[in-house]
Scaffold this active site. Structure first.
Site, PDB file in Angstrom:
ATOM      1  N   PHE A  97       0.685  -1.056   0.325  1.00  0.00           N
ATOM      2  CA  PHE A  97       0.305   0.491   0.077  1.00  0.00           C
ATOM      3  C   PHE A  97       0.763   1.375  -0.237  1.00  0.00           C
ATOM      4  CE2 PHE A  97      -2.625   3.270   2.642  1.00  0.00           C
ATOM      5  CZ  PHE A  97      -3.739   3.643   1.191  1.00  0.00           C
ATOM      6  N   GLU A 150      13.056   3.057   1.238  1.00  0.00           N
ATOM      7  CA  GLU A 150      12.995   3.172   2.346  1.00  0.00           C
ATOM      8  C   GLU A 150      13.419   3.404   3.972  1.00  0.00           C
ATOM      9  OE1 GLU A 150      10.205   4.484   1.968  1.00  0.00           O
ATOM     10  OE2 GLU A 150       9.600   4.149   0.397  1.00  0.00           O
TER      11      GLU A 150
END
Length: 155
Positions: A4, A78
């Protein structure tokens, strides 16, 4: 595994460069969360997005079917270190997302470890979110909310 994306990974151009083996599968809505900018990115030199629990709020995002290779690369990008969570910029989290095309799906996403003084996002950074929101057909109210995000002056 389904990922997501709610931040700059919404931008289809950025996504194609970062994770070319992980196709878009649907648009999703994460209920009970809000979008905020709690972490400073030294790479982008501005605050970057995360999600936080918030009753009555919603975060819209894109769902991607992740290849193992792309997930590994995205973890690195990330700053997610499974073996060193205290050193991670973002932690992986499981969230249940309502797909627009049908049903609810268990997904993985990233949640920021906050910075003490993150500042504001830059106009360029928020443009990634806006470009993605428009590309994926998010509701106009959500696009308007993104347009109203306060950004760094001249950035």
């Amino acid at each position: 595994m389904i990922y997501f994306a709610y931040g700059s990974n919404l931008d289809p151009v950025q996504w194609a460069l970062r994770c070319p083996g992980s196709p878009h599968v649907a648009v999703g809505r994460l209920d009970g969360y809000r979008l905020h900018f709690p972490r400073h990115s030294p790479v982008r030199r501005c605050a970057v997005a995360s999600i936080g629990a918030a009753a009555g709020e919603v975060v819209w995002g894109a769902l991607y079917r992740m290849s193992a290779q792309d997930l590994e690369a995205l973890d690195a990008r990330e700053g997610h270190f499974a073996d060193r969570p205290d050193e991670s910029r973002y932690l992986r989290a499981s969230v249940r997302v309502a797909r627009l095309d049908a049903g609810v799906v268990e997904t993985v996403t990233y949640v920021a470890n906050p910075s003490p003084d993150p500042g504001l996002p830059s106009e360029d950074y928020v443009k990634h979110l806006l470009d993605g929101a428009i590309h994926h057909g998010f509701p106009e109210a959500y696009v308007a909310m993104l347009r109203s995000v306060k950004t760094m002056v001249g950035a």
